[in-house]
Design a protein around this motif. Sequence first.
Motif, PDB file in Angstrom:
ATOM      1  N   ASP A   1      72.574 117.451  61.240  1.00 42.06           N
ATOM      2  CA  ASP A   1      73.486 118.579  61.447  1.00 42.06           C
ATOM      3  C   ASP A   1      72.717 119.811  61.908  1.00 42.06           C
ATOM      4  O   ASP A   1      73.189 120.562  62.793  1.00 42.06           O
TER       5      ASP A   1
ATOM      6  N   LEU B   1      71.818 119.232  65.552  1.00 49.03           N
ATOM      7  CA  LEU B   1      72.970 119.372  66.431  1.00 49.03           C
ATOM      8  C   LEU B   1      73.363 120.847  66.576  1.00 49.03           C
ATOM      9  O   LEU B   1      73.876 121.260  67.621  1.00 49.03           O
TER      10      LEU B   1
ATOM     11  N   THR C   1      71.961 113.498  57.130  1.00 50.22           N
ATOM     12  CA  THR C   1      72.987 114.391  57.664  1.00 50.22           C
ATOM     13  C   THR C   1      72.520 115.841  57.664  1.00 50.22           C
ATOM     14  O   THR C   1      72.847 116.603  58.584  1.00 50.22           O
TER      15      THR C   1
ATOM     16  N   ARG D   1      78.740 107.572  61.995  1.00 53.80           N
ATOM     17  CA  ARG D   1      79.194 108.945  61.793  1.00 53.80           C
ATOM     18  C   ARG D   1      78.879 109.828  62.994  1.00 53.80           C
ATOM     19  O   ARG D   1      79.643 110.750  63.323  1.00 53.80           O
ATOM     20  N   TYR D   2      77.744 109.564  63.657  1.00 48.17           N
ATOM     21  CA  TYR D   2      77.323 110.405  64.771  1.00 48.17           C
ATOM     22  C   TYR D   2      77.339 109.626  66.087  1.00 48.17           C
ATOM     23  O   TYR D   2      76.464 109.795  66.931  1.00 48.17           O
TER      24      TYR D   2
ATOM     25  N   LYS E   1      76.047 110.816  69.549  1.00 48.89           N
ATOM     26  CA  LYS E   1      75.188 111.988  69.355  1.00 48.89           C
ATOM     27  C   LYS E   1      73.791 111.618  68.873  1.00 48.89           C
ATOM     28  O   LYS E   1      72.905 112.468  68.864  1.00 48.89           O
TER      29      LYS E   1
END
Length: 354
Positions: free
Chosen positions: A348, A351, A344, A227-228, A231
């Motif tokens: 999140d 990020l 997440t 998903r990331y 990152k």
Amino acid sequence: MSLTRALTLILAAPLVLAACSRPGGSASSPGAPAAGPSSAPAVSGVGVVAEVNGAPILASDLDKRVAGRLVRLRQEEYEIRRQALDELIGERLIAGEAAKRGVSPEELLRLEVDAKASTLPEAQIETIYEQNRARFDGQPRADALARIREVLGGRAKADQRTTYEKGLRDAARVAVRLEAPRATVEIPAGAPSRGPASAPVTIVEFTDYQCPYCHRAQGVMDEVLQRYAGKVRLVHLDFPLDGHPGAVPAARAARCAGEQGKFWEYHRSLMTAPGELDDADLKGRAASLHLDASSFGSCLSSDRYDAAIQASVEQGAGVGVTGTPAYFVNGRMISGARPIESFTEVIDAELGNH
């Protein structure tokens, strides 16, 4: 809701962390030598917290001994405060929505939670009772069925309230400014990693190859990395636990596979296909990855990685790890086998800081 989950709720089993842990929660290293008598000269004054037969115990010695426990304590305090904060946010959102609709908060909850909570069919409640009759310890049938309805009804309402509050929260402007504690987790040179070193988020995992909760968490880590992509960087560190005799040999074997460029493939084999973790099993996994048998066997029988594995255990203990799996997302601890949402939310947020 599954019958197994329903039964767990009915019996009110205590919640436990989905993690493997050392007996008694101790993070001491297996086989570590006991501390001998101090040969330090007797001193007094600032920095001395105790003296034993004239020999000092320094504040720095005490700080080193309690460092890991204090990290864990700060994390537990944060989680308690965060849970309470979420409750306050939910209450504030419900009060605001109730005012907007011209009803009391209690009436709003009756309309949006109590009236909409799912209920199990009576036949399924009967099935739960019949399959687990012995567990109700001679209670009258009517009382047992009433207890089942009560517990399942309460859980359904709690789930519905969570869903309703989430909808209100998504539609509102909510900014959480409660600071999470962070640990400084040094990454040893040569530690196995996936993802770019320049990634804005680094996840350091402490795992035990014989821990079933680590196996369960593997799928979540795979999803996180997918998903990331680009990152997130994942760094593996070993934390073999007492009572898991195959954990240290497995950690050795994974590092030996790494010598032939196959650490992560071997790691995945250990995580997704649990086995005996004896010599035959570990060599069989190497053969399936087409590793050079002679080089792998020589490495596996040596102790060349034992010091590094021990250092990893000590490092984990120093940052509050007492069980596996344990993760540090840019220094923020996540303990146990958690759902993807636990990661997440933190990722999140991290990020968003970049």
